[in-house]
Design an enzyme around this catalytic site. Structure first.
Site, PDB file in Angstrom:
ATOM      1  N   ASN A 152     -75.480  -9.625  -9.045  1.00 17.36           N
ATOM      2  CA  ASN A 152     -75.858 -11.020  -8.815  1.00 17.36           C
ATOM      3  C   ASN A 152     -75.183 -11.546  -7.558  1.00 17.36           C
ATOM      4  O   ASN A 152     -74.017 -11.271  -7.310  1.00 17.36           O
ATOM      5  CB  ASN A 152     -75.439 -11.855 -10.049  1.00 17.36           C
ATOM      6  N   GLY A 153     -75.960 -12.302  -6.802  1.00 19.56           N
ATOM      7  CA  GLY A 153     -75.433 -12.974  -5.630  1.00 19.56           C
ATOM      8  C   GLY A 153     -76.257 -12.724  -4.397  1.00 19.56           C
ATOM      9  O   GLY A 153     -76.432 -11.595  -3.950  1.00 19.56           O
ATOM     10  N   GLN A 195     -77.282 -18.423 -23.182  1.00 25.00           N
ATOM     11  CA  GLN A 195     -75.945 -18.229 -22.602  1.00 25.00           C
ATOM     12  C   GLN A 195     -74.954 -19.175 -23.249  1.00 25.00           C
ATOM     13  O   GLN A 195     -75.187 -20.380 -23.337  1.00 25.00           O
ATOM     14  CB  GLN A 195     -75.906 -18.456 -21.098  1.00 25.00           C
ATOM     15  N   CYS A 218     -67.757 -19.701 -14.450  1.00 25.77           N
ATOM     16  CA  CYS A 218     -67.838 -21.078 -13.960  1.00 25.77           C
ATOM     17  C   CYS A 218     -66.632 -21.430 -13.083  1.00 25.77           C
ATOM     18  O   CYS A 218     -65.485 -21.298 -13.516  1.00 25.77           O
ATOM     19  CB  CYS A 218     -67.920 -22.023 -15.162  1.00 25.77           C
ATOM     20  N   ALA A 241     -77.193 -24.226 -15.164  1.00 28.93           N
ATOM     21  CA  ALA A 241     -77.097 -25.478 -15.921  1.00 28.93           C
ATOM     22  C   ALA A 241     -77.994 -26.537 -15.293  1.00 28.93           C
ATOM     23  O   ALA A 241     -78.004 -26.720 -14.075  1.00 28.93           O
ATOM     24  CB  ALA A 241     -75.647 -25.948 -15.927  1.00 28.93           C
ATOM     25  N   PRO A 297     -78.707 -17.749 -15.504  1.00 25.21           N
ATOM     26  CA  PRO A 297     -78.531 -19.036 -16.179  1.00 25.21           C
ATOM     27  C   PRO A 297     -78.083 -20.078 -15.169  1.00 25.21           C
ATOM     28  O   PRO A 297     -77.165 -19.819 -14.372  1.00 25.21           O
ATOM     29  CB  PRO A 297     -77.424 -18.757 -17.210  1.00 25.21           C
ATOM     30  N   GLY A 303     -80.529 -16.286  -9.033  1.00 21.44           N
ATOM     31  CA  GLY A 303     -80.293 -17.696  -9.305  1.00 21.44           C
ATOM     32  C   GLY A 303     -80.941 -18.603  -8.274  1.00 21.44           C
ATOM     33  O   GLY A 303     -82.132 -18.934  -8.349  1.00 21.44           O
ATOM     34  N   ARG A 304     -80.142 -18.984  -7.254  1.00 18.47           N
ATOM     35  CA  ARG A 304     -80.591 -20.020  -6.323  1.00 18.47           C
ATOM     36  C   ARG A 304     -81.893 -19.676  -5.614  1.00 18.47           C
ATOM     37  O   ARG A 304     -82.655 -20.579  -5.244  1.00 18.47           O
ATOM     38  CB  ARG A 304     -79.483 -20.295  -5.292  1.00 18.47           C
TER      39      ARG A 304
HETATM   40  C1  LIG Z   1     -77.196 -25.265 -10.149  1.00 19.64           C
HETATM   41  C2  LIG Z   1     -76.497 -24.047 -10.665  1.00 19.64           C
HETATM   42  C3  LIG Z   1     -76.116 -23.989 -11.994  1.00 19.64           C
HETATM   43  C4  LIG Z   1     -75.478 -22.852 -12.497  1.00 19.64           C
HETATM   44  N1  LIG Z   1     -75.170 -22.800 -13.813  1.00 19.64           N
HETATM   45  C5  LIG Z   1     -74.671 -21.643 -14.339  1.00 19.64           C
HETATM   46  C6  LIG Z   1     -74.494 -21.491 -15.738  1.00 19.64           C
HETATM   47  O1  LIG Z   1     -74.765 -22.406 -16.534  1.00 19.64           O
HETATM   48  N2  LIG Z   1     -74.010 -20.300 -16.186  1.00 19.64           N
HETATM   49  C7  LIG Z   1     -73.687 -19.278 -15.336  1.00 19.64           C
HETATM   50  O2  LIG Z   1     -73.249 -18.199 -15.784  1.00 19.64           O
HETATM   51  N3  LIG Z   1     -73.851 -19.391 -14.007  1.00 19.64           N
HETATM   52  C8  LIG Z   1     -74.358 -20.534 -13.515  1.00 19.64           C
HETATM   53  N4  LIG Z   1     -74.603 -20.621 -12.174  1.00 19.64           N
HETATM   54  C9  LIG Z   1     -74.354 -19.446 -11.322  1.00 19.64           C
HETATM   55  C10 LIG Z   1     -75.623 -18.583 -11.223  1.00 19.64           C
HETATM   56  O3  LIG Z   1     -75.997 -18.079 -12.480  1.00 19.64           O
HETATM   57  C11 LIG Z   1     -75.413 -17.402 -10.262  1.00 19.64           C
HETATM   58  O4  LIG Z   1     -74.371 -16.598 -10.747  1.00 19.64           O
HETATM   59  C12 LIG Z   1     -75.041 -17.846  -8.852  1.00 19.64           C
HETATM   60  O5  LIG Z   1     -75.883 -18.900  -8.423  1.00 19.64           O
HETATM   61  C13 LIG Z   1     -75.127 -16.681  -7.869  1.00 19.64           C
HETATM   62  O6  LIG Z   1     -76.404 -16.118  -7.860  1.00 19.64           O
HETATM   63  P1  LIG Z   1     -77.465 -16.463  -6.686  1.00 19.64           P
HETATM   64  O7  LIG Z   1     -76.819 -16.099  -5.388  1.00 19.64           O
HETATM   65  O8  LIG Z   1     -78.676 -15.650  -7.016  1.00 19.64           O
HETATM   66  O9  LIG Z   1     -77.701 -17.943  -6.760  1.00 19.64           O
HETATM   67  C14 LIG Z   1     -75.191 -21.767 -11.648  1.00 19.64           C
HETATM   68  C15 LIG Z   1     -75.570 -21.834 -10.299  1.00 19.64           C
HETATM   69  C16 LIG Z   1     -76.210 -22.945  -9.810  1.00 19.64           C
HETATM   70  C17 LIG Z   1     -76.612 -22.972  -8.356  1.00 19.64           C
END
Ligand SMILES: Cc1cc2nc3c(=O)[nH]c(=O)nc-3n(C[C@H](O)[C@H](O)[C@H](O)COP(=O)(O)O)c2cc1C
Length: 389
Positions: A222-223, A89, A120, A35, A33, A246-247
């Protein structure tokens, strides 16, 4: 810690299918997820590239805004007719409001799966004891999970969290145990503390530890999954049941094609030319316009994605700026058509993208850390009144 050396692309040998309640997720890849990002148009793109495989979670919806039927929130919970299962979510700090929101989703058939956000790190949220500050207060976490699971009826409830507030206040193992006791279906762990925000490296060892600690339910890691090989490596090194990405897919929804290919043991990964990327950009912007009901607002919302899509391609800074201020599909398309569209997928574009900074002090309510069991003073203001922030 994880090994950063070269890695084979062999698919994990485990044959068990990840299930989120009744929903099989095969291969076990989940869109994190995000935002402002993982709205219906972006999920549609990712699903198209994955061939419909995987799970695609909505951006965060605040429970108070949902129960108040805030107009923007009601738009954010829109799912495309073909989305199955529909994953939503929720973010909430008040057990009663979370319970109401979950019951509303179940009774009105608004989703098929509910994920709860406890990760968050944003100061305006943690300052009031919400987000990644909340699991520190064990009884409050338990109360929220209990209300959510009981209100959800047959819908599976999962939770997503970070390791803790900082290295001295780690919460994920306690939170994992509480989640199991309260009937949560699966847990996603982002291997960072709130203090880390997005800096440093995600701690995959923590994912492995959580997996050992809660063998009863699936653990999703995740990460720092930037390419499909990273996803296979995370499963191999941590034993997690699935991955949350995510990213890595910002400006790169075709990463889902790569992820599916990797888990199915194929190595033919998507390496789009700039021409193909440009087509996806225009389609993404167009889908946003259709979703918002206004082409121009869709293209304006798309502006934040431009730099991610163009990452690594030879595009001059003036042109990058121009493309990031377009207001119509025609303007976007004609700008893109001026580029050298025959460029191949750039070396290095598979690396980190999006936010990568961190190591901030976590802002908490006064006395928050004194007693993990004293929940007095948790403010409902910790919940934002609009969603997706
Ligand atoms: C722009 C942005 C918005 C995010 N919004 C949420 C969110 O609404 N809910 C949530 O649980 N995590 C949110 N995250 C965190 C991601 O879900 C994820 O846990 C985090 O980016 C680490 O994963 P990654 O390394 O694959 O990016 C957000 C991350 C980013 C970069």
């Amino acid at each position: 810690m994880r090994d950063n050396g070269p890695m084979p692309t062999t698919a994990p040998s485990s044959t068990s299918t990840l299930k989120i309640g009744p929903h099989p997720v095969q291969p076990p890849v989940v869109l994190a997820p995000m935002a402002g990002i993982t709205n219906a148009p972006f999920r549609t793109l990712c699903r198209e590239f994955s061939g419909g495989k995987g799970l695609f979670v909505s951006e965060m919806i605040t429970t108070r805004a949902l129960v108040e039927r805030n107009e923007k929130t009601m738009q954010l919970i829109h799912f495309d007719a073909t989305e199955k299962p529909r994953s939503i979510q929720l973010y909430g700090v008040d057990p009663a409001t979370v319970g109401k929101a979950v019951r509303m989703i179940a009774e009105e058939d608004l989703a098929d799966h509910i994920d709860l956000n406890f990760g968050c790190p944003v100061p305006k949220v943690t300052r009031k004891g919400g987000g990644s500050a909340l699991p520190y207060k064990r009884p409050l976490l338990r109360a929220i999970l209990r209300e959510a699971v009981s209100g959800a009826g047959d819908l599976p409830v999962t939770m997503k969290m970070r390791k803790g507030i900082d290295d001295d206040h780690i919460t994920y193992l306690d939170a994992g145990r509480i989640a199991v006791e309260e009937g949560v279906t699966a847990i996603a762990l982002h291997g960072r503390t709130a203090a880390q925000h997005y800096g440093g490296t995600a701690d995959w060892d923590a994912i492995a530890r959580l997996k050992e600690h809660v063998p009863e339910i699936p653990v999703l890691g995740n990460g720092d999954i930037w390419c499909a090989e990273d996803a296979l490596r995370m499963v191999r090194e941590t034993g997690c049941d699935g991955v949350v990405v995510g990213r890595g897919c910002l400006g790169r929804p075709w990463l889902f094609a790569d992820l599916v290919a990797a888990f199915e043991g194929r190595t033919a990964f998507a390496r789009p030319t700039l021409r193909e990327v440009a087509d996806v950009m225009v389609r993404h912007a167009g889908l946003l316009g259709e979703w918002i009901g206004d082409e121009s607002r869709g293209v304006i919302d798309f502006r934040k994605h431009v730099a991610w899509y163009l990452k690594g391609f030879a595009v001059g800074s003036e042109m990058r700026k121009r493309l990031a201020i377009t207001s119509s599909l025609e303007e976007l398309r004609s700008g893109l058509d001026e580029l050298d569209l025959d460029q191949a997928w750039p070396a290095g574009a598979d690396g980190p993208r999006g936010r990568t900074s961190g190591n901030n002090r976590v802002v908490l309510p006064d006395g928050w850390l004194k007693d993990p069991y004293d929940c007095a003073g948790v403010s409902e203001d910790a919940e934002l009144d609009t969603s997706g922030g």
